[in-house]
Design an enzyme around this catalytic site. Structure first.
Site, PDB file in Angstrom:
ATOM      1  N   ARG A   1     -16.729   2.841 -21.009  1.00  0.00           N
ATOM      2  CA  ARG A   1     -17.507   2.448 -19.835  1.00  0.00           C
ATOM      3  C   ARG A   1     -18.684   3.394 -19.678  1.00  0.00           C
ATOM      4  O   ARG A   1     -18.578   4.599 -19.999  1.00  0.00           O
ATOM      5  CB  ARG A   1     -16.640   2.551 -18.567  1.00  0.00           C
TER       6      ARG A   1
ATOM      7  N   HIS B   1     -22.959  -4.566 -24.159  1.00  0.00           N
ATOM      8  CA  HIS B   1     -21.545  -4.696 -23.777  1.00  0.00           C
ATOM      9  C   HIS B   1     -20.890  -5.880 -24.520  1.00  0.00           C
ATOM     10  O   HIS B   1     -20.443  -6.842 -23.904  1.00  0.00           O
ATOM     11  CB  HIS B   1     -21.409  -4.866 -22.251  1.00  0.00           C
TER      12      HIS B   1
HETATM   13  C1  GLV Z   1     -14.421  -5.136 -21.529  1.00  0.00           C
HETATM   14  O1  GLV Z   1     -15.201  -4.267 -21.351  1.00  0.00           O
HETATM   15  C2  GLV Z   1     -13.181  -5.296 -20.821  1.00  0.00           C
HETATM   16  O2  GLV Z   1     -12.906  -4.533 -19.866  1.00  0.00           O
HETATM   17  O3  GLV Z   1     -12.430  -6.205 -21.194  1.00  0.00           O
END
Ligand code: GLV
Length: 310
Positions: free
Chosen positions: A225, A273
Site C-alpha cells: 500500500r 495498482h
Molecule cells: C489489492 O490491492 C487488494 O487489496 O486486493
C-alpha cells in the site's frame, strides 16, 4: 434488512452487481449513490468507498472489502459499535501478484527497460545482467500473499528472505522477525518487496531510518500500500543513492496526482495498482456466503480483527 450495497471508487461496480444478482436472485443489490439512503442494507461491498457511506446505511452489519486489504475501511469513522469487517482471500490474486513481481524482477535483472530506451536512441549497448541464483530478495510481510510469493520465488531458485513482526516458518526461507530486526532482513537484499498489511503500526513504515538499512544498490518494490511509504524519504533515499530504483504500484492517493514528483523521477517506475486485482469469479462465492451468514447469524468467511486491523 437483506440488501447489499456496492460502494466502489476507481473500480467498475457493474460486473460485481451482475455476478451478485445472478447468485442472489431474490435479494436487492444496489450501487451506492450520493444522496441515497439504504435502510435495508446489512452489508456493504467496498473498494475505496466514500467517507460518509456509514451515515447512509443505519443498519449495516458487515463491511466487506472486495480486495485482500481492508485499510481503507479503517479510515471510515466506524463509531462506538463498528460493523464487522471481512476481506476476500483469492488464491488467484496471490498468483497474479507473484506473476507481476516476477515480470518486473526479470525485466529489471535483464535490463529490458534500458534496452527499450536504447532502441529509441538507436543505440546498441549490451549490459551485464543478473541471474536468478545470484539474486537476493527480501519479502517484507509474510501473510497469505507474502508467504505465497516468497515460496514461489524460492522454488524458482532465488535466494529469498522474509520479514514479519512475528516468527514465520517457510521452507527454504530465512524468516526474520521483529526480534532479529528489519535491518538484518534487508541489508543484503538486491530487491526489497513490500507486501505488509497497512495498519496504524505499519503506516509510514519505510522512512528515512529504514531506508538506511538497505544496501545502496538495492531496488525497492511496493505492491503493498502507498501508506507504507514516507514519499519524501523515498525520494531522498533515491537521490542520495541509498536506494537505486523504486517500482511503485500503490500510492497514498490513487490515481496518483499529476503533480506528484514520483511521475517524473528518473529512478521511479510507476504502475497503476495493477499487481493483483480481485477476480469476480474467484471471490463472489465468499461474498455471497458472508451476505447469507450475516443474516443467518453464522460465522463469516475471512473476517478481520477490528482490534488488530487485519
Ligand atoms: C489489492 O490491492 C487488494 O487489496 O486486493
Amino acid at each position: 434488512m437483506s440488501e447489499l450495497v456496492i460502494c466502489f471508487n476507481n473500480k467498475d461496480p457493474y460486473p460485481w452487481k451482475k455476478a451478485l444478482q445472478d447468485a442472489l436472485p431474490k435479494s436487492t443489490i444496489h450501487v451506492w449513490e450520493n444522496g441515497q439512503h439504504y435502510e435495508q442494507a446489512c452489508m456493504a461491498l467496498c473498494w475505496l468507498p466514500n467517507e460518509d457511506i456509514l451515515n447512509t446505511m443505519p443498519n449495516l452489519q458487515l463491511l466487506q472489502s472486495v480486495g485482500a486489504g481492508v485499510d481503507f475501511l479503517f479510515k471510515l469513522d466506524l463509531g462506538e459499535h463498528p460493523p464487522r469487517i471481512a476481506r476476500v482471500v483469492d488464491n488467484s490474486l496471490s498468483q497474479d501478484m507473484f506473476e507481476f513481481l516476477l515480470g518486473l524482477l526479470l525485466s529489471n535483472m535483464k535490463r529490458l527497460g534500458y534496452y527499450q530506451m536504447q532502441q529509441g536512441k538507436k543505440q546498441w549497448s549490451p549490459q551485464s545482467y543478473r541471474r536468478i541464483e545470484q539474486t537476493k530478495i527480501t519479502i517484507v510481510g509474510l501473510g497469505q500473499i507474502g508467504s505465497y510469493i516468497a515460496t514461489k520465488l524460492h522454488q524458482l531458485g532465488f535466494q529469498v528472505s522474509g520479514y514479519a513482526q512475528t516468527k514465520k516458518n517457510l521452507v527454504g526461507i530465512h524468516c526474520f522477525d521483529a526480534a532479529e530486526g528489519f535491518d538484518a532482513s534487508v541489508h543484503q537484499a538486491d530487491y526489497v518487496v513490500n507486501v505488509l498489511p497497512l495498519t496504524d503500526a505499519t503506516q509510514g513504515f519505510y522512512n528515512k531510518e529504514r531506508f538506511t538499512a538497505f544496501k545502496s544498490s538495492s531496488i525497492f518494490i511496493n505492491i503493498g500500500r502507498g501508506g507504507h511509504v514516507v514519499d519524501k524519504d523515498l525520494i531522498e533515499a533515491l537521490d542520495i543513492r541509498q536506494v537505486s530504483e523504486a517500482y511503485l504500484d500503490v500510492f497514498h492517493q490513487e490515481p496518483l496526482a499529476s503533480t506528484h514528483p514520483f511521475w517524473t523521477h528518473p529512478k521511479v517506475h510507476i504502475t497503476p495498482h495493477i499487481a493483483g486485482v480481485t477476480s469476480t469469479e474467484a471471490t463472489v462465492k465468499q461474498i455471497v456466503a458472508n451476505f447469507l451468514a450475516i443474516q443467518g447469524g453464522k460465522a463469516l468467511v475471512n473476517e478481520v480483527s477490528v482490534k488488530k486491523g487485519y
